[in-house]
Motif scaffolding. Structure first.
Motif, short mmCIF file in Angstrom:
data_model
loop_
_atom_site.label_atom_id
_atom_site.label_comp_id
_atom_site.label_asym_id
_atom_site.label_seq_id
_atom_site.Cartn_x
_atom_site.Cartn_y
_atom_site.Cartn_z
N GLN A 21 -5.24 -1.09 -2.15
CA GLN A 21 -4.74 -0.16 -2.68
C GLN A 21 -5.62 0.63 -3.65
N LEU A 71 0.96 -1.27 -0.01
CA LEU A 71 -0.01 -0.23 -0.10
C LEU A 71 0.86 1.20 -0.09
N HIS A 83 -3.56 -4.23 -8.02
CA HIS A 83 -3.70 -3.75 -6.69
C HIS A 83 -3.20 -4.71 -5.70
#
Length: 348
Positions: free
Chosen positions: A136, A31, A72
């Motif tokens: 994310q 992240l 992500h």
């Protein structure tokens, strides 16, 4: 290997521990600084709520895969569990910025709902379970048109790594859920269950018996694992289940629970000559629970229809919480994974 942070929250010093662990989890999940800060804020609020409103509890932090998340990657999952008095008015508590605690950050559960990618809670007079996932991406992830999967994984003795693992993959109209229990516990058990998860991503398009057959040679370099595979075909509305080893499975459909039985053996060590498959119809109210033998064998399925409409991870965490007792101490890693229908009635 499956990294898990299982943090008891019974005094204010633990709130900092929760925040630090969440920041580490955010880094492991890849992240960025903003999403990591969001995760830390949600975790701190949940930990503060445990102290101020429930008399303490525990917060379990791990990384979960999100089929369909694209580039992500995994999300940080935060699970807060308590045996407190519950939330009397959930609707009011979920208002953005609502808080009744001077020690709170003032974010409130409503703010957690807004800033987390996914958030859900279930509260009764026997306690509250809250689940937040921060990835994310900023929106919720769907695993399949007619199903969702979620789970909780807790290592024995609050160790860093659990020898259990769960995962799910999507291939066309098929959503496949796996739960693996590496023999024993600790790093070597985690290596075995991790190898099963890795292999699922390679062969998840196959049928459950064939997935298990393909896993057997892939796990030969490990100590082996008990593995169960459940596959929902959203085109046919059918669930197929196969298991090798001591993995528990309960299917809820048409208002009742039924056992799904695995075949004796060990994937990677003692594979059976044949692997039976059980096929069952799957409807809008169906729900499947898979669990490792860390869960007491005589656990009682929840008789709470409203609970079954919640996020699968909330259902899994509630089952884990309510199956535990001081009279029956946990003697192994414990993992519970749930596959549920994704119908319009699913809500907070």
């Amino acid at each position: 290997m499956t990294r898990v942070w299982d943090i008891p929250v019974h005094d204010p010093t633990r709130v900092r521990d929760v925040r630090v662990a969440t920041e580490e989890a955010g880094a492991r999940a890849g992240l960025d600084a903003h999403r990591t800060a969001v995760a830390a804020l949600v975790a701190t609020e949940l930990a503060t709520n445990l102290l101020k409103h429930a008399g303490g509890g525990r917060l379990v932090i791990d990384l979960v895969e999100r089929p369909g998340a694209g580039p992500h990657g995994p999300a940080v999952q935060l699970v807060a569990l308590d045996h407190g008095p519950g939330i009397r008015d959930v609707t009011t508590a979920m208002l953005d910025g609502y808080t009744t605690s001077e020690a709170s950050l003032g974010a409130g559960l409503g703010t957690c709902l807004r800033i987390a990618g996914e958030f859900d809670l279930y509260s009764t007079p026997r306690g509250t379970v809250s689940v937040a996932r921060i990835g994310q991406g900023t929106g919720p992830e769907k695993t399949a048109p007619a199903g969702r999967a979620g789970g909780i994984n807790v290592p024995l003795g609050r160790a860093e790594h659990s020898g259990d693992a769960w995962s799910c993959v999507v291939s066309g109209s098929r959503l496949t859920l796996l739960l693996a229990d590496g023999l024993g516990h600790g790093a070597k058990a985690a290596q075995a269950s991790g190898a099963a998860v890795d292999e699922l991503h390679r062969v998840g398009h196959l049928s459950p018996p064939e997935i298990l057959r393909q896993m057997h040679p892939a796990l030969r370099h490990t100590r082996g694992a008990a593995v169960a595979v459940a596959q929902l075909d959203t085109d046919t509305g059918e669930l197929a289940f196969s298991g090798v080893g001591n993995i528990g499975a309960r299917l809820h459909t048409a208002g009742s629970w039924a056992h799904l039985v695995s075949h004796p053996g060990i994937v990677g060590a003692q594979f059976p000559a044949t692997v039976p498959v059980r096929r069952s119809p799957w409807g809008p109210e169906s729900l499947l629970v898979l669990h490792s033998d860390g869960l007491p064998s005589r656990w009682v399925p929840p008789n709470e229809p409203h609970l079954l409409t919640h996020d699968p991870a909330v259902v899994a965490a509630t089952i884990l919480r309510d199956a535990s007792s001081a009279a029956s101490p946990v003697r192994d890693d414990t993992c519970v994974a749930v596959l549920a229908s994704d119908h319009p009635g699913r809500h907070l």
